[in-house]
Structures are given as structure tokens and as C-alpha cells.
Enzyme design. Structure first.
Site, PDB file in Angstrom:
ATOM      1  N   LYS A 277      44.250  43.256  43.533  1.00 51.33           N
ATOM      2  CA  LYS A 277      43.035  43.703  42.842  1.00 51.33           C
ATOM      3  C   LYS A 277      41.803  42.933  43.311  1.00 51.33           C
ATOM      4  O   LYS A 277      40.776  43.522  43.619  1.00 51.33           O
ATOM      5  CB  LYS A 277      43.178  43.512  41.317  1.00 51.33           C
ATOM      6  CG  LYS A 277      44.209  44.401  40.689  1.00 51.33           C
ATOM      7  CD  LYS A 277      44.266  44.203  39.188  1.00 51.33           C
ATOM      8  CE  LYS A 277      44.686  42.813  38.771  1.00 51.33           C
ATOM      9  NZ  LYS A 277      46.010  42.394  39.263  1.00 51.33           N
ATOM     10  N   THR A 278      41.948  41.619  43.372  1.00 48.99           N
ATOM     11  CA  THR A 278      40.798  40.815  43.787  1.00 48.99           C
ATOM     12  C   THR A 278      40.468  41.108  45.250  1.00 48.99           C
ATOM     13  O   THR A 278      39.309  41.195  45.641  1.00 48.99           O
ATOM     14  CB  THR A 278      41.092  39.318  43.570  1.00 48.99           C
ATOM     15  OG1 THR A 278      41.421  39.135  42.189  1.00 48.99           O
ATOM     16  CG2 THR A 278      39.904  38.460  43.913  1.00 48.99           C
TER      17      THR A 278
ATOM     18  N   ASP B 204      35.844  41.641  38.123  1.00 51.56           N
ATOM     19  CA  ASP B 204      37.251  41.243  38.260  1.00 51.56           C
ATOM     20  C   ASP B 204      37.767  40.839  36.879  1.00 51.56           C
ATOM     21  O   ASP B 204      36.988  40.484  36.000  1.00 51.56           O
ATOM     22  CB  ASP B 204      37.354  40.056  39.228  1.00 51.56           C
ATOM     23  CG  ASP B 204      38.771  39.878  39.799  1.00 51.56           C
ATOM     24  OD1 ASP B 204      39.669  40.672  39.421  1.00 51.56           O
ATOM     25  OD2 ASP B 204      38.976  38.963  40.622  1.00 51.56           O
ATOM     26  N   GLU B 205      39.069  40.869  36.678  1.00 49.91           N
ATOM     27  CA  GLU B 205      39.694  40.449  35.413  1.00 49.91           C
ATOM     28  C   GLU B 205      39.057  41.171  34.223  1.00 49.91           C
ATOM     29  O   GLU B 205      38.747  40.566  33.192  1.00 49.91           O
ATOM     30  CB  GLU B 205      39.562  38.924  35.226  1.00 49.91           C
ATOM     31  CG  GLU B 205      40.055  38.099  36.401  1.00 49.91           C
ATOM     32  CD  GLU B 205      41.545  37.803  36.366  1.00 49.91           C
ATOM     33  OE1 GLU B 205      42.239  38.310  35.466  1.00 49.91           O
ATOM     34  OE2 GLU B 205      42.014  37.082  37.270  1.00 49.91           O
TER      35      GLU B 205
ATOM     36  N   GLN C 180      47.704  41.018  31.638  1.00 50.70           N
ATOM     37  CA  GLN C 180      47.198  39.661  31.834  1.00 50.70           C
ATOM     38  C   GLN C 180      46.025  39.352  30.928  1.00 50.70           C
ATOM     39  O   GLN C 180      45.239  38.447  31.202  1.00 50.70           O
ATOM     40  CB  GLN C 180      46.802  39.447  33.296  1.00 50.70           C
ATOM     41  CG  GLN C 180      47.987  39.492  34.233  1.00 50.70           C
ATOM     42  CD  GLN C 180      47.574  39.133  35.652  1.00 50.70           C
ATOM     43  OE1 GLN C 180      47.255  38.001  35.957  1.00 50.70           O
ATOM     44  NE2 GLN C 180      47.581  40.118  36.535  1.00 50.70           N
TER      45      GLN C 180
ATOM     46  N   ARG D 284      52.036  33.472  39.086  1.00 49.92           N
ATOM     47  CA  ARG D 284      51.223  32.619  39.968  1.00 49.92           C
ATOM     48  C   ARG D 284      52.074  32.126  41.129  1.00 49.92           C
ATOM     49  O   ARG D 284      51.558  31.680  42.149  1.00 49.92           O
ATOM     50  CB  ARG D 284      50.679  31.375  39.230  1.00 49.92           C
ATOM     51  CG  ARG D 284      49.732  31.604  38.072  1.00 49.92           C
ATOM     52  CD  ARG D 284      48.627  32.542  38.389  1.00 49.92           C
ATOM     53  NE  ARG D 284      48.980  33.899  37.960  1.00 49.92           N
ATOM     54  CZ  ARG D 284      48.371  34.994  38.395  1.00 49.92           C
ATOM     55  NH1 ARG D 284      47.406  34.920  39.268  1.00 49.92           N
ATOM     56  NH2 ARG D 284      48.736  36.201  37.971  1.00 49.92           N
TER      57      ARG D 284
HETATM   58  P1  ATP Z   1      46.041  38.730  39.944  1.00 48.34           P
HETATM   59  O1  ATP Z   1      46.464  39.831  39.029  1.00 48.34           O
HETATM   60  O2  ATP Z   1      46.920  37.545  39.802  1.00 48.34           O
HETATM   61  O3  ATP Z   1      44.593  38.429  39.842  1.00 48.34           O
HETATM   62  P2  ATP Z   1      45.478  40.334  42.257  1.00 48.34           P
HETATM   63  O4  ATP Z   1      45.951  41.686  41.896  1.00 48.34           O
HETATM   64  O5  ATP Z   1      44.037  40.084  42.139  1.00 48.34           O
HETATM   65  O6  ATP Z   1      46.318  39.257  41.426  1.00 48.34           O
HETATM   66  P3  ATP Z   1      45.209  39.300  44.906  1.00 48.34           P
HETATM   67  O7  ATP Z   1      44.957  37.892  44.524  1.00 48.34           O
HETATM   68  O8  ATP Z   1      44.072  40.118  45.358  1.00 48.34           O
HETATM   69  O9  ATP Z   1      45.980  40.033  43.710  1.00 48.34           O
HETATM   70  O10 ATP Z   1      46.350  39.378  46.002  1.00 48.34           O
HETATM   71  C1  ATP Z   1      47.547  38.649  45.870  1.00 48.34           C
HETATM   72  C2  ATP Z   1      47.982  38.119  47.219  1.00 48.34           C
HETATM   73  O11 ATP Z   1      48.458  39.176  48.024  1.00 48.34           O
HETATM   74  C3  ATP Z   1      46.861  37.466  47.987  1.00 48.34           C
HETATM   75  O12 ATP Z   1      47.370  36.382  48.698  1.00 48.34           O
HETATM   76  C4  ATP Z   1      46.407  38.565  48.914  1.00 48.34           C
HETATM   77  O13 ATP Z   1      45.781  38.058  50.054  1.00 48.34           O
HETATM   78  C5  ATP Z   1      47.723  39.247  49.252  1.00 48.34           C
HETATM   79  N1  ATP Z   1      47.548  40.671  49.600  1.00 48.34           N
HETATM   80  C6  ATP Z   1      47.046  41.640  48.814  1.00 48.34           C
HETATM   81  N2  ATP Z   1      47.047  42.829  49.446  1.00 48.34           N
HETATM   82  C7  ATP Z   1      47.574  42.613  50.676  1.00 48.34           C
HETATM   83  C8  ATP Z   1      47.846  43.455  51.824  1.00 48.34           C
HETATM   84  N3  ATP Z   1      47.572  44.756  51.813  1.00 48.34           N
HETATM   85  N4  ATP Z   1      48.385  42.862  52.880  1.00 48.34           N
HETATM   86  C9  ATP Z   1      48.677  41.532  52.904  1.00 48.34           C
HETATM   87  N5  ATP Z   1      48.442  40.705  51.877  1.00 48.34           N
HETATM   88  C10 ATP Z   1      47.903  41.228  50.771  1.00 48.34           C
HETATM   89 MG    MG Z   2      42.957  38.724  40.949  1.00 51.96          MG
END
Ligand code: ATP
Ligand code: MG
Length: 743
Positions: free
Chosen positions: A40-41, A225-226, A256, A606
Site C-alpha cells: 500500500k505504501t 496512508d494508514e 490494522q 512487521r
Molecule cells: P503495511 O500494511 O504494513 O503498511 P504496506 O501494505 O504499506 O504494509 P509496503 O510497506 O508498501 O506494504 O510493502 C511491503 C514490502 O513489500 C516492502 O518492502 C515493499 O518494498 C515490498 N513490495 C511491495 N510490492 C512489491 C512488488 N511489487 N515487488 C517487490 N517488492 C514489493
Molecule cells: Mg504501509
């Protein structure tokens, strides 16, 4: 467009199909709803870059809101590296940071003095306490923290005292009156608390059509975000700034949502869908964790009801099992963690790749001590906030006074620190005069000087003269020189240097660190404040997010709450005990328990490769020894994914076995699936602290009937036991007299 059909746009290469679709979605309100670690981020960051590069949006047309300052600076970095250019014009920050920025720009329209100060949590409580005193209200009955909580909750909901009705309830009537008094006092002092930042910046845009027009026009593209943790004012703020034509892009995960207790409204996700007619994108592939870790997380969160429902899978099937350690006490738990961290470091991994996560700040201490003893560098996020330490706040108070003499909170803080013979009675007279004249303590001091007894007048005059000298002496100096000068000339440095113990030393080090902080300080872009004023605002806003020397490789310690959005190869979730996590207040509260479970989900997710869970049989915390049952969340983990860490020490004497006394077999279990190991040799070390009947055992009481043992407090004759009786509810009993029988 044709490029999209053939090869993906360079910005979209490192994304999967679902992420790509979200990043390049049409310019319309969009909601990305997806589980932890699904990107997402990453999507949000790419969207920002996409808007600028592909849609021709000017960087200043973007507003990106994240949850912490750390996340904001990470996002700025990521966008810069995607775009290969500095992103100075881009507004990225936390809700509070952005609200602060708006109020600085529009202080006049907001009815604030130009150099208004921010009150942090602690200052706010101090002010509330002072008001209670002035009103002759008993702190036992009107607990400052609760009054403060009331005020903040109402502000988070966007309500001013005039919007509140007492509904015939005298307590409520008094709280409303206090809120009103408090706010008047803040306005008079020119200070703004955290909740006020948000509410006030919302009101100023709402009430000034030209400002609303300006920002709607400017920020066509708001990214959040969040989103699951926005509160009512934040949501209204987004609606206001986006207006009808804005195209907000928000990402979040209902599983979350962990800030309900601070006013967060997870319903905002559904409201957003409805209010904006948003298109929803879902991401289902997790890139962060191994299959084992993800499997455990999914299994825990599955027990919550009312979820929006999402699936998460990972290509990284398998992985190391989750390790579960049953410690004897908190020191044993810390030793276990240290040993594993050493192992982690020996294999060549950076220390920063390991994080220790706990439910409450107070838990950091035993790990800090153990890490210090082991000479392993660490950093605490949150907890021991640098800018919240007493000596730092003292120094900041002096600095604030040089900027604004009517800052009463700072005045009270340092008027007699270091001691300069200003006694309680002088202070009382000052307060009285200030209150009667509706003026600041500073002004009251000037007025009182001629009539005070000679000795008191000299002392007070010394303080007044000092502040004036500091103020004129630091003009023209560089920021860090200003800070250094104030720390020296105020006498603070010497005051702490004279303290004999190591704490004094640490305080001096902290003061020196403040000079360093000032030296490395760069103000926010577009900030037209004097450097010192923006440094002071920064100190208040940023408190807690950084600590030990930046850039040094060190173990990360933080609460589960502050770990949100972050990821670490190795994670320790410690203190997994009933009453600690889930927290005491949530154990029997069906409203609060799901939030604790979400917090557990946040913690587990995490971890990228390795997850360690631990609980202690006995724990000294908040100054008492407590015995708690293993957390129910441990029992919710699939047994197949968990490996118990068996104690390495062998049994050197027979285990103390309560079954000999009560007939029940000694099984120490977290639940049906997870049997936790008991460290026998360590139990021996605990002679005298052993439990008469194990936690979680069923017992019968002659009067209350059957129930389950929840915890113990104290030892020996005064040992108390808490039992949850089926019919009689929870009770604390003196163990020696309770006549409990194991069932
Ligand atoms: P959270 O819910 O904990 O905030 P998130 O959904 O925001 O998590 P991110 O932090 O954006 O998730 O991504 C999680 C990890 O996966 C990061 O290390 C990110 O770089 C990696 N990642 C996400 N998408 C891809 C992709 N398409 N290819 C490779 N790595 C990825
Ligand atoms: Mg995130």
C-alpha cells in the site's frame, strides 16, 4: 497510453498487476484496501510520482499525509529517488505537521499570535492540573488525565464546548466548563495543543471561503496512508480540502486500525467509499513475510468479526517456524532476546534489522538495561522521548521564554530551576496576580516586584533579568550557538554537572545532544519563521521519533503502536501475557479486545523472516511483581507454525509441583494448541515466588463456585489471587484464606 499496452511505464515496472492498476487509476477518488505488507505504501509513493511525471501535476499540487514524521521523510526520499529530483515543493507530513504548517501560515485568520507555541501531552496535562488547582477541584475526583482525555476526545470529534450538552449530568457539566476554561486559557497564552492543531486548522479553512478555495485549488491530489486510523476531524479535514472536485487517493487496512482509543474511526473507510463514490482496489499479494509468519497473522486476525475481508498470500511459502519462549521472569526474557540478537549479529546481519516490540512503554526498561549491559547499541522509538526528557524540556522552556515572555507553562517550569530562592509563596502571589489581572506570569512579576519582600524581589528580578539578557544575547547567533548559550547561561548545565550520580552525567550529555540537534536542524520548506521558533516547534512535534545518534546501526525498540507501517527481518514480540497484551483494560471488554488483536496482527506482520514470541511467568512491572497467564493470542496461533524454545538448562532438583498440593497435573499451557515450556532451573531460582495454583487453572471456591485463576500479586501471607468466577465475576482474594480447590 500505447506504452501501457505494450511494456509497462518505467514507473510501473516494479509493481504487480493489481498495484499497477491502482497507481495508474483514473484521476478520481480512490481507495486501496489491502492487508499488511501488500504494498500500500509502495503504491501511494508510486502514485505520487506517477501524478507528477505522467499526469503533469505540479509537485505543489500534491499533499501526502503519512502517520509519522519518519514515514514522511521516508516517503519524500522514495519519491525523490523515483523522480530523480528534489521534492521540496511537495507537502508531505503527518496530519499534525501539516495542520501546524497551515496555522503558521494563517495565524492571523486563526486568531493566534504569530509565535504561538505548541503544547505537548505533558504540558497540556500540567496546564489542566493548574486549572484544577485554581478552581479548587480535588485531583482525586477530577483526575487531570481524564479531564485532558475528555477535552481531546471532544476536539477529535470536532466539538467545541458550545456544541456540548450536559444532558443533566453534573459531572459532564463540570467537564464542559473545564474544557471551556482550558481553551480560553490556551487562547490567552497563545498555545495550541495537538488536538487543537487539527481542529483549528480545520475551522480556519472551513470558515474562510477564500482559504477553502485556495487549498482546494492547490491540493487537487491528496494522498493518505494508514487511512484506517484517521479520526473524525481528520476525515472532515480531508473532505473539506478535497471539496467536490478533488481526487483523494487513500490506502488502508481495516485490520490494522489500532488508534480507536485516540479517536480513530475505522468506519471512515466505508464512509470514504460512500461519500466520494470511490473506486476500490484490493491488493492480495504480501511481499514482506514468509508463509509461516503470514499464516500465523491470518489465523489470529480471522477471529475478529466485522472485517471488510481480504485475502493475503505470499510467494515466499514456508520459512522458519515462529519461536515461542516461556521465560521465568522479565530478566530471563531479556536475556533470551539478547542471546538471539547476538546470534543475529554473528550471522552478519545489521542490528537495525532486529526490532523488539512491546505493548507498553514501561516494558522497554528491562531490555534497555540488558542491552546496555551487553554493550549492544539500541534506540528506543517513542518511550524515552528525547524531547520529552526533563532536562531537555527545561532548556526548551528557557528558549521559549526568550521568544515569548507570556509563555506561562515555560515560566512555571524554570522560574526556580536551578533554584534561585523563589519560594512557593512568591509563586502563589504571582499566580494570584496573573489570574486577577487576566495577564501572564511574566507581567504579574513586573507588577509585583516593587511590593514583594526584598529577598523575594531580588530573586525574581534575577530571573527576569536573566531571561532578558538571554534574549538579547542570543540575537544574531547561529541556532546551535543560541542553544548552547542558553544552556550555559541559564545555569542548567552546571546544575546537572554538579549532580553526583550518573544521571546528572546523562543529563549533561542530553543537553549537549540538544546542541547537536540544533546544529543538524533544517527547517521545513516554506517555513518563514525565525530558525529558533521553527526549531522549538519541531522539538514539540517531533518528540519521540528519533533518539540515539542517527545513522548508527542499532537494535530498534518500540511499542507495537509505533511499529505500524514498518518492517524488520527479525522481530521479537515480548510480554505476550494476559493483562499486558491484551492489555488489562481490554481483557474483558468485547469492544477493546478486537483492537488488541489487530495490534497483534500489526506486530506479527512487521516480521519479514524471523518472529520470536515470549512471555514471562512472573514480571516486575510498575513496581510490583505480577504473575500472568500467557496471552490468548499465543493460543490462537496454529500449533504447526510454532516451535517452542526448550530451556537449555537441565533440571537440578525436582520441579515444584502444585499438583502434589492440589491434585491437578502440572500443565502449563497457553491454550489447547500451544504448550509452553517451563524453564526448570529457573523455576528453582524463583524459590518463594512460585504459584500455589497455576494460572489458567479451574478452581472452586466455597461461596463463589467455579472459576479460572487469572493472576497473582504479592507473596507469602499477603499473596492475592484474582479469579474469574463463572457466576460471581472477577474477584481478588487473599490466597491464604480463600480455600480454593483445584477442580
Ligand atoms: P503495511 O500494511 O504494513 O503498511 P504496506 O501494505 O504499506 O504494509 P509496503 O510497506 O508498501 O506494504 O510493502 C511491503 C514490502 O513489500 C516492502 O518492502 C515493499 O518494498 C515490498 N513490495 C511491495 N510490492 C512489491 C512488488 N511489487 N515487488 C517487490 N517488492 C514489493
Ligand atoms: Mg504501509
Amino acid at each position: 497510453m500505447p506504452r501501457l499496452m505494450t511494456a509497462p511505464h518505467p514507473l510501473l515496472v516494479a509493481l504487480n498487476d493489481a498495484q499497477r492498476a491502482a497507481v495508474s487509476a483514473p484521476l478520481a477518488p480512490t481507495l486501496v484496501l489491502a492487508g499488511a505488507g501488500s504494498g500500500k505504501t509502495r503504491v501511494l509513493t508510486h502514485r505520487a510520482a506517477w501524478l507528477i511525471e505522467e499526469q503533469g501535476v505540479a509537485p505543489q499540487g500534491l499533499l501526502a499525509v503519512t502517520f509519522t514524521n519518519k514515514a514522511a521523510s521516508e516517503m519524500r526520499g522514495r519519491i525523490e529517488s523515483l523522480l530523480h529530483m528534489p521534492s521540496g515543493a511537495l507537502w508531505i507530513g503527518t496530519f499534525h505537521g501539516i495542520a501546524h504548517r497551515l496555522l503558521r501560515r494563517h495565524w492571523r485568520e486563526s486568531g493566534l499570535p504569530q509565535h504561538f507555541q505548541i503544547l505537548d501531552d505533558d504540558d497540556q496535562q500540567r496546564l489542566v492540573r493548574k486549572l484544577l488547582k485554581e478552581q479548587n477541584l480535588d485531583e482525586q475526583r477530577w483526575v487531570p488525565r481524564e479531564v485532558q482525555g475528555f477535552i481531546n476526545r471532544e476536539k477529535d470529534e470536532g466539538r467545541r464546548p458550545k456544541h456540548l450538552q450536559d444532558r443533566g449530568d453534573p459531572t459532564r457539566r463540570e467537564l464542559i466548563r473545564l474544557y471551556d476554561l482550558y481553551q480560553r486559557r490556551c487562547d490567552q497564552l497563545g498555545v495550541v495543543d495537538f488536538a487543537e492543531l487539527l481542529l483549528r486548522s480545520y475551522e480556519v479553512i472551513r470558515d474562510q471561503p477564500q482559504l477553502a478555495d485556495f487549498y482546494r485549488h492547490r491540493f487537487r491530489h491528496v494522498l493518505v496512508d494508514e487511512f484506517q486510523d484517521t479520526n473524525s476531524v481528520q476525515y472532515d479535514w480531508i473532505k473539506l480540502v478535497c471539496g467536490k472536485s478533488g481526487t483523494p487517493f487513500v490506502v488502508g487496512d481495516d485490520d490494522q486500525s489500532i488508534y480507536r482509543w485516540r479517536g480513530a474511526r475505522v468506519e471512515n473507510m466505508q464512509h470514504f467509499r460512500r461519500d466520494f463514490g470511490a473506486t476500490v482496489f484490493k491488493l492480495e499479494q504480501n511481499y514482506r513475510s514468509t508463509g509461516v509468519i503470514l499464516g500465523a497473522a491470518n489465523e489470529v486476525i480471522r477471529r475478529n468479526e466485522d472485517r471488510l475481508g481480504k485475502e493475503l498470500w505470499t510467494e515466499a511459502a514456508g520459512g522458519e517456524p515462529i519461536r515461542l519462549y516461556a521465560a521465568f521472569n522479565e530478566r530471563d526474557e531479556a536475556d533470551f532476546v539478547i542471546e538471539r540478537i547476538r546470534e543475529h549479529a554473528r550471522s552478519g546481519r545489521p542490528l537495525a534489522a532486529a526490532a523488539v516490540l512491546y505493548r507498553s512503554n514501561a516494558q522497554s526498561r528491562s531490555f534497555e538495561e540488558a542491552l546496555m549491559a551487553a554493550r549492544i547499541p539500541y534506540r528506543v522509538y517513542g518511550g524515552l522521548r528525547f524531547f520529552e526528557r526533563a532536562e531537555i524540556k527545561d532548556a526548551l522552556a528557557y528558549l521559549r521564554l526568550t521568544q515569548n515572555r507570556s509563555d506561562d507553562v515555560s515560566f512555571e517550569r524554570v522560574v526556580n530551576l536551578p533554584t534561585r530562592g523563589i519560594g512557593q509563596s512568591t509563586l502563589d502571589r504571582l499566580r494570584e496576580t496573573a489570574r486577577a489581572g487576566g495577564t501572564s506570569l511574566w507581567n504579574a512579576a513586573q507588577a509585583l516586584l516593587p511590593v514583594l519582600p526584598a529577598r523575594a524581589a531580588t530573586a525574581l528580578n534575577g530571573f527576569i533579568g536573566l531571561i532578558d539578557r538571554l534574549a538579547s544575547g542570543i540575537g544574531g547567533l547561529e541556532l546551535h550557538e543560541q542553544v548552547r548559550r542558553v544552556i550555559e547561561d541559564s545555569g542548567l548545565r552546571e546544575h546537572h554537572a554538579k549532580e553526583k550520580d550518573t544521571r546528572g552525567e546523562a543529563r549533561v550529555e542530553n543537553l549537549d545532544e540538544l546542541v547537536n540537534a540544533a546544529e543538524g536542524f533544517t527547517p521545513e520548506v516554506e517555513d518563514e519563521l525565525p530558525l529558533l521558533a521553527s526549531f522549538l516547534a519541531h522539538a514539540t512535534l517531533e518528540s519521540g521519533e528519533t533518539q540515539a545518534a542517527e545513522g548508527r546501526d542499532c537494535v530498534q525498540l518500540m511499542t507495537l503502536h509505533s511499529a505500524k507501517g514498518l518492517e524488520f527481518p527479525t522481530v521479537f514480540m515480548v510480554g505476550m501475557e494476559e493483562g499486558l497484551f491484551p492489555s488489562e483494560r481490554s481483557v474483558f471488554d468485547p469492544e477493546k479486545l478486537p483492537e488488541e488483536r489487530r495490534l497483534c496482527y500489526v506486530g506479527i506482520t512487521r516480521a519479514m523472516q524471523r518472529l520470536y514470541l515470549s512471555h514471562a511467568e512472573s514480571r516486575r512491572i510498575y513496581g510490583r511483581t505480577e504473575y500472568r497467564a500467557p496471552s490468548r493470542f499465543l493460543a490462537e496461533l496454529p500449533a504447526a507454525l510454532v516451535e517452542e524454545v526448550r530451556p537449555r538448562l537441565s533440571v537440578s532438583r525436582p520441579l515444584y509441583d502444585p499438583s502434589t498440593r492440589h491434585g491437578g497435573p502440572r500443565r502449563h499451557t497457553a491454550g489447547p494448541e500451544v504448550a509452553t515450556a517451563v524453564a526448570p532451573a529457573r523455576r528453582q531460582a524463583a524459590k518463594g515466588e512460585e504459584l500455589p495454583i497455576r494460572l489458567g487453572a479451574r478452581v472452586r471456591h466455597p461461596k463463589f463456585g467455579e472459576g479460572v485463576v487469572l493472576r497473582y500479586e504479592g507473596n507469602g501471607d499477603t499473596q492475592q489471587v484474582q479469579v474469574n468466577f463463572e457466576n460471581a465475576g472477577q474477584k481478588w482474594l487473599m490466597y491464604a484464606y480463600a480455600k480454593l480447590e483445584a477442580v
